[in-house]
Design a protein around this motif. Structure first.
Motif, PDB file in Angstrom:
ATOM      1  N   VAL A   1       0.830  -1.204   0.000  1.00 30.64           N
ATOM      2  CA  VAL A   1       0.000   0.000   0.000  1.00 30.64           C
ATOM      3  C   VAL A   1       0.867   1.258   0.000  1.00 30.64           C
ATOM      4  CG1 VAL A   1      -1.633   1.349   1.389  1.00 30.64           C
ATOM      5  CG2 VAL A   1      -1.989  -1.107   1.073  1.00 30.64           C
ATOM      6  N   ALA A   2       2.009   1.190   0.736  1.00 32.05           N
ATOM      7  CA  ALA A   2       2.886   2.351   0.865  1.00 32.05           C
ATOM      8  C   ALA A   2       3.780   2.560  -0.346  1.00 32.05           C
ATOM      9  CB  ALA A   2       3.750   2.213   2.125  1.00 32.05           C
ATOM     10  N   GLY A   3       3.694   1.680  -1.311  1.00 30.80           N
ATOM     11  CA  GLY A   3       4.492   1.858  -2.514  1.00 30.80           C
ATOM     12  C   GLY A   3       5.684   0.948  -2.625  1.00 30.80           C
ATOM     13  N   GLY A   4       5.789  -0.017  -1.713  1.00 30.79           N
ATOM     14  CA  GLY A   4       6.826  -1.035  -1.845  1.00 30.79           C
ATOM     15  C   GLY A   4       8.151  -0.744  -1.189  1.00 30.79           C
ATOM     16  N   GLY A   5       8.219   0.286  -0.350  1.00 28.10           N
ATOM     17  CA  GLY A   5       9.507   0.580   0.262  1.00 28.10           C
ATOM     18  C   GLY A   5       9.383   1.222   1.622  1.00 28.10           C
ATOM     19  N   TRP A   6      10.510   1.289   2.327  1.00 34.92           N
ATOM     20  CA  TRP A   6      10.545   1.882   3.662  1.00 34.92           C
ATOM     21  C   TRP A   6      10.240   3.378   3.601  1.00 34.92           C
ATOM     22  CZ3 TRP A   6      10.200   0.224   8.397  1.00 34.92           C
ATOM     23  CH2 TRP A   6      10.594   1.053   9.451  1.00 34.92           C
ATOM     24  N   LYS A   7      10.690   4.047   2.550  1.00 31.66           N
ATOM     25  CA  LYS A   7      10.426   5.481   2.424  1.00 31.66           C
ATOM     26  C   LYS A   7       8.932   5.748   2.354  1.00 31.66           C
ATOM     27  CE  LYS A   7      14.796   6.926   0.313  1.00 31.66           C
ATOM     28  NZ  LYS A   7      15.440   7.564  -0.879  1.00 31.66           N
ATOM     29  N   GLY A   8       8.207   4.873   1.682  1.00 27.90           N
ATOM     30  CA  GLY A   8       6.763   5.046   1.607  1.00 27.90           C
ATOM     31  C   GLY A   8       6.101   4.832   2.959  1.00 27.90           C
ATOM     32  N   LEU A   9       6.578   3.848   3.702  1.00 30.73           N
ATOM     33  CA  LEU A   9       6.009   3.564   5.020  1.00 30.73           C
ATOM     34  C   LEU A   9       6.242   4.706   5.997  1.00 30.73           C
ATOM     35  CD1 LEU A   9       7.040  -0.176   5.567  1.00 30.73           C
ATOM     36  CD2 LEU A   9       4.699   0.678   5.474  1.00 30.73           C
ATOM     37  N   THR A  10       7.381   5.380   5.882  1.00 35.62           N
ATOM     38  CA  THR A  10       7.787   6.378   6.878  1.00 35.62           C
ATOM     39  C   THR A  10       7.869   7.786   6.293  1.00 35.62           C
ATOM     40  OG1 THR A  10      10.125   5.907   6.409  1.00 35.62           O
ATOM     41  CG2 THR A  10       9.082   4.663   8.193  1.00 35.62           C
ATOM     42  N   ARG A  11       7.122   8.058   5.225  1.00 30.78           N
ATOM     43  CA  ARG A  11       7.249   9.352   4.555  1.00 30.78           C
ATOM     44  C   ARG A  11       6.800  10.526   5.417  1.00 30.78           C
ATOM     45  NH1 ARG A  11       3.224   6.406   2.216  1.00 30.78           N
ATOM     46  NH2 ARG A  11       1.105   7.248   2.078  1.00 30.78           N
ATOM     47  N   ASP A  12       6.049  10.266   6.475  1.00 31.83           N
ATOM     48  CA  ASP A  12       5.584  11.343   7.340  1.00 31.83           C
ATOM     49  C   ASP A  12       6.468  11.533   8.572  1.00 31.83           C
ATOM     50  OD1 ASP A  12       3.112  12.139   5.939  1.00 31.83           O
ATOM     51  OD2 ASP A  12       2.519  10.079   6.349  1.00 31.83           O
ATOM     52  N   LEU A  13       7.584  10.827   8.627  1.00 33.42           N
ATOM     53  CA  LEU A  13       8.538  10.975   9.720  1.00 33.42           C
ATOM     54  C   LEU A  13       9.767  11.729   9.225  1.00 33.42           C
ATOM     55  CD1 LEU A  13       8.466   7.368  11.253  1.00 33.42           C
ATOM     56  CD2 LEU A  13       7.460   9.436  12.247  1.00 33.42           C
ATOM     57  N   PRO A  14      10.512  12.382  10.126  1.00 34.33           N
ATOM     58  CA  PRO A  14      11.783  12.984   9.726  1.00 34.33           C
ATOM     59  C   PRO A  14      12.689  11.912   9.124  1.00 34.33           C
ATOM     60  CG  PRO A  14      11.164  13.702  11.925  1.00 34.33           C
ATOM     61  CD  PRO A  14      10.199  12.623  11.539  1.00 34.33           C
ATOM     62  N   PRO A  15      13.375  12.196   8.033  1.00 34.10           N
ATOM     63  CA  PRO A  15      14.191  11.170   7.367  1.00 34.10           C
ATOM     64  C   PRO A  15      15.200  10.501   8.285  1.00 34.10           C
ATOM     65  CG  PRO A  15      13.987  13.126   5.989  1.00 34.10           C
ATOM     66  CD  PRO A  15      13.377  13.475   7.309  1.00 34.10           C
ATOM     67  N   GLN A  16      15.816  11.287   9.186  1.00 33.80           N
ATOM     68  CA  GLN A  16      16.816  10.705  10.078  1.00 33.80           C
ATOM     69  C   GLN A  16      16.186   9.686  11.028  1.00 33.80           C
ATOM     70  OE1 GLN A  16      16.197  13.919   9.638  1.00 33.80           O
ATOM     71  NE2 GLN A  16      18.091  15.004   9.059  1.00 33.80           N
ATOM     72  N   LEU A  17      14.992  10.014  11.529  1.00 30.68           N
ATOM     73  CA  LEU A  17      14.292   9.088  12.427  1.00 30.68           C
ATOM     74  C   LEU A  17      13.868   7.829  11.685  1.00 30.68           C
ATOM     75  CD1 LEU A  17      13.023   8.396  15.137  1.00 30.68           C
ATOM     76  CD2 LEU A  17      10.996   9.714  14.453  1.00 30.68           C
ATOM     77  N   ALA A  18      13.374   7.996  10.465  1.00 35.51           N
ATOM     78  CA  ALA A  18      12.956   6.841   9.668  1.00 35.51           C
ATOM     79  C   ALA A  18      14.141   5.916   9.394  1.00 35.51           C
ATOM     80  CB  ALA A  18      12.344   7.313   8.355  1.00 35.51           C
ATOM     81  N   THR A  19      15.283   6.513   9.079  1.00 33.86           N
ATOM     82  CA  THR A  19      16.483   5.708   8.834  1.00 33.86           C
ATOM     83  C   THR A  19      16.930   4.987  10.092  1.00 33.86           C
ATOM     84  OG1 THR A  19      17.214   7.226   7.090  1.00 33.86           O
ATOM     85  CG2 THR A  19      18.881   5.782   8.049  1.00 33.86           C
ATOM     86  N   LEU A  20      16.889   5.687  11.235  1.00 33.82           N
ATOM     87  CA  LEU A  20      17.275   5.054  12.499  1.00 33.82           C
ATOM     88  C   LEU A  20      16.376   3.869  12.821  1.00 33.82           C
ATOM     89  CD1 LEU A  20      18.910   4.986  15.130  1.00 33.82           C
ATOM     90  CD2 LEU A  20      17.264   6.637  16.087  1.00 33.82           C
ATOM     91  N   MET A  21      15.066   4.027  12.628  1.00 35.83           N
ATOM     92  CA  MET A  21      14.134   2.923  12.859  1.00 35.83           C
ATOM     93  C   MET A  21      14.471   1.734  11.980  1.00 35.83           C
ATOM     94  SD  MET A  21      10.418   4.782  13.205  1.00 35.83           S
ATOM     95  CE  MET A  21       9.587   3.191  13.101  1.00 35.83           C
ATOM     96  N   ALA A  22      14.722   2.003  10.701  1.00 40.04           N
ATOM     97  CA  ALA A  22      15.029   0.912   9.777  1.00 40.04           C
ATOM     98  C   ALA A  22      16.314   0.201  10.163  1.00 40.04           C
ATOM     99  CB  ALA A  22      15.131   1.454   8.353  1.00 40.04           C
ATOM    100  N   VAL A  23      17.333   0.974  10.522  1.00 38.38           N
ATOM    101  CA  VAL A  23      18.613   0.372  10.907  1.00 38.38           C
ATOM    102  C   VAL A  23      18.447  -0.513  12.135  1.00 38.38           C
ATOM    103  CG1 VAL A  23      20.910   0.886  11.822  1.00 38.38           C
ATOM    104  CG2 VAL A  23      20.045   2.165   9.860  1.00 38.38           C
ATOM    105  N   LEU A  24      17.688  -0.043  13.129  1.00 35.35           N
ATOM    106  CA  LEU A  24      17.468  -0.839  14.338  1.00 35.35           C
ATOM    107  C   LEU A  24      16.736  -2.141  14.020  1.00 35.35           C
ATOM    108  CD1 LEU A  24      16.469   1.910  16.953  1.00 35.35           C
ATOM    109  CD2 LEU A  24      18.591   0.591  16.860  1.00 35.35           C
ATOM    110  N   ILE A  25      15.706  -2.062  13.182  1.00 35.35           N
ATOM    111  CA  ILE A  25      14.952  -3.261  12.829  1.00 35.35           C
ATOM    112  C   ILE A  25      15.824  -4.232  12.045  1.00 35.35           C
ATOM    113  CG2 ILE A  25      13.016  -4.131  11.466  1.00 35.35           C
ATOM    114  CD1 ILE A  25      11.471  -1.627  12.225  1.00 35.35           C
ATOM    115  N   PHE A  26      16.607  -3.704  11.110  1.00 34.23           N
ATOM    116  CA  PHE A  26      17.481  -4.578  10.328  1.00 34.23           C
ATOM    117  C   PHE A  26      18.544  -5.239  11.206  1.00 34.23           C
ATOM    118  CE2 PHE A  26      16.084  -2.575   6.260  1.00 34.23           C
ATOM    119  CZ  PHE A  26      15.855  -3.756   5.570  1.00 34.23           C
ATOM    120  N   ILE A  27      19.033  -4.509  12.195  1.00 33.20           N
ATOM    121  CA  ILE A  27      20.025  -5.100  13.107  1.00 33.20           C
ATOM    122  C   ILE A  27      19.391  -6.223  13.917  1.00 33.20           C
ATOM    123  CG2 ILE A  27      21.394  -4.656  15.183  1.00 33.20           C
ATOM    124  CD1 ILE A  27      22.052  -1.909  14.029  1.00 33.20           C
ATOM    125  N   ILE A  28      18.137  -6.006  14.354  1.00 36.86           N
ATOM    126  CA  ILE A  28      17.455  -7.022  15.166  1.00 36.86           C
ATOM    127  C   ILE A  28      17.187  -8.286  14.359  1.00 36.86           C
ATOM    128  CG2 ILE A  28      15.279  -7.562  16.343  1.00 36.86           C
ATOM    129  CD1 ILE A  28      15.200  -4.578  17.161  1.00 36.86           C
TER     130      ILE A  28
END
Length: 436
Positions: free
Chosen positions: A65-92
């Motif tokens: 629904v978000a367009g197939g990517g993390w940017k679509g899922l988190t487009r309403d968040l500050p880019p730095q925060l969205a990247t931090l969330m993704a990095v944490l999830i990928f590390i986990i």
């Protein structure tokens, strides 16, 4: 432009998605939960299916629904925060917990039973071989469908089907009375046990990888990509539900063969031995090895794909780095790894769930930027309370919170935050960069 996939490719992508999800936790947790749930098997199983099948499927759909990517899922968040969330999830789901766990479970259940003295040295050697093999398959993203969807997964599903049929035709024990929390809160306990699979995290990350796979097959249209991603999610969810239901029933009917079993892996091993005799260990080893290997391949591929997009290092370089780290972390030991991962899951899983919910209700939010910030922050703050309880901190002064005793203190505040932001229209703008 080609916007149609062959039926064989659709099922291959679906089987590949199923194989990515079906890993270590998916095998070792349901039998233990089934044994403890006993005569409360059905509510416990439905709770588990909610978080271990329902949420991952919804997560895959959210990515679509978000367009197939993390940017679509988190487009309403500050880019730095969205990247931090993704990095944490990928590390986990990558080098910290989920990927190394696949190697550990494969060693403990598929290899160690054949060894007279399985010590640290043998674990180290196996880790090198296992993650080296995972690296070999993950090296080329273009061959993932052929190597996993058309080769490894059908073999895995065939062996799982043999086990499932045998379990339902020849249960090894009567179903016993429920134990522990399963007596009075079977659904909620099963719901929380589903966290351990980490599949909601994985859905958000695998969704992006599967989109790449679909596009590598020549599908460029966004609507067609979304459609095939959803199809892959449905096929994977159906396969996971089939496996979980059979493993829950296996656990519930295992009292006679599970005496002294320390975990779900031991329950499964005892059950298979009772069903098939000595040859049962070979069947079990095949199931565990294939399930863990395919998930390791998917995790290394997804993490490498994302980290290569953030840095100058190539996909192949990241694949090597992550495979090496996974091999090192796998030598920590299974029990230690699980004990370390549980509080992290309690802290971050609700945030992932909140993000998925926001994706679906975004169109009805008057100010998505505000809603995303408030709802995700509230879910994180209150999920930290549940995480603190898990590590043994006294949080009883907050026991007035709804569902506090069930480890879901985050639920009501998060829903309230979502309801409040539904009616707030205050504008939130990103600060403009200052010019020098």
């Amino acid at each position: 432009m080609n916007n149609t996939l062959k039926v064989s490719d659709i099922f291959a992508i679906g089987f590949m998605t199923f194989a990515f999800f079906l890993g270590a936790g998916n095998i070792i947790f349901p039998p233990q939960a089934g044994l403890s749930a006993g005569d409360n098997l059905l509510p416990a199983m439905f709770g588990f299916l909610s978080t271990a099948v329902g949420l991952p499927l919804i997560g895959i759909i959210a990515v679509a629904v978000a367009g197939g990517g993390w940017k679509g899922l988190t487009r309403d968040l500050p880019p730095q925060l969205a990247t931090l969330m993704a990095v944490l999830i990928f590390i986990i789901i990558g080098p910290a917990f989920a990927a190394p766990r696949t190697g550990l479970v494969a060693y403990e259940m598929a290899v160690k039973p054949f060894m007279a003295d399985g010590g640290q040295t043998s674990l180290t050697i196996f880790s090198v071989v296992f993650f080296g093999l995972a690296l070999f398959f993950a090296w080329s993203r273009g061959r993932l469908i052929d190597s996993i969807g058309k080769l490894l997964t059908p073999a895995l599903f065939a062996v799982l089907a043999i086990l499932a049929v045998a379990v339902f035709l020849n249960p090894q024990s009567e179903i016993q009375a429920a134990q522990g929390d399963y007596v009075n809160m079977a659904f909620t306990k099963g719901f929380l046990e589903g966290y351990n699979t980490m599949d909601t995290f994985a859905a958000l990350m695998f969704g992006m990888l599967i989109v790449d796979v679909i596009r590598n097959k020549g599908i460029k249209d966004d609507k067609a990509t979304c459609k095939y991603l959803m199809m892959a999610g449905v096929i994977a969810a159906a396969g996971l539900a089939f496996v979980y239901i059979s493993l829950f029933y296996l656990g519930a009917t295992s009292a006679a063969v599970a005496e002294g079993a320390a975990n779900g892996g031991a329950i499964l091993a005892g059950y298979v031995l009772a069903l098939f005799g000595p040859v049962g260990q070979y069947i079990l080893s095949a199931i565990v090895m294939l399930a863990c290997l395919t998930t390791a391949i998917g995790l290394i591929s997804a993490c490498s794909d994302y980290f290569s997009s953030l840095t100058r290092l190539s996909y192949e370089t990241w694949a090597v780095i992550l495979a090496v780290i996974c091999g090192v972390v796998a030598n920590v030991g299974l029990n230690q790894l699980i004990s370390l991962s549980v509080p992290v899951l309690f802290a971050l899983y609700p945030v992932a769930v909140a993000l998925v919910i926001l994706t679906f209700v975004r169109r009805w939010l008057p100010n998505p930027r505000l809603a995303y910030r408030v709802v995700l922050l509230v879910s994180l703050v209150f999920s930290l309370i549940d995480a603190a309880k898990v590590i043994g901190l006294d949080m009883s002064f907050l026991s007035f919170l709804p569902m506090f005793d069930y480890g879901m203190a985050w639920t009501t505040p998060t829903l309230l935050a979502l309801a409040v932001t539904r009616f707030i229209r205050a504008d939130i703008r990103e600060p403009k960069a200052q010019t020098v």
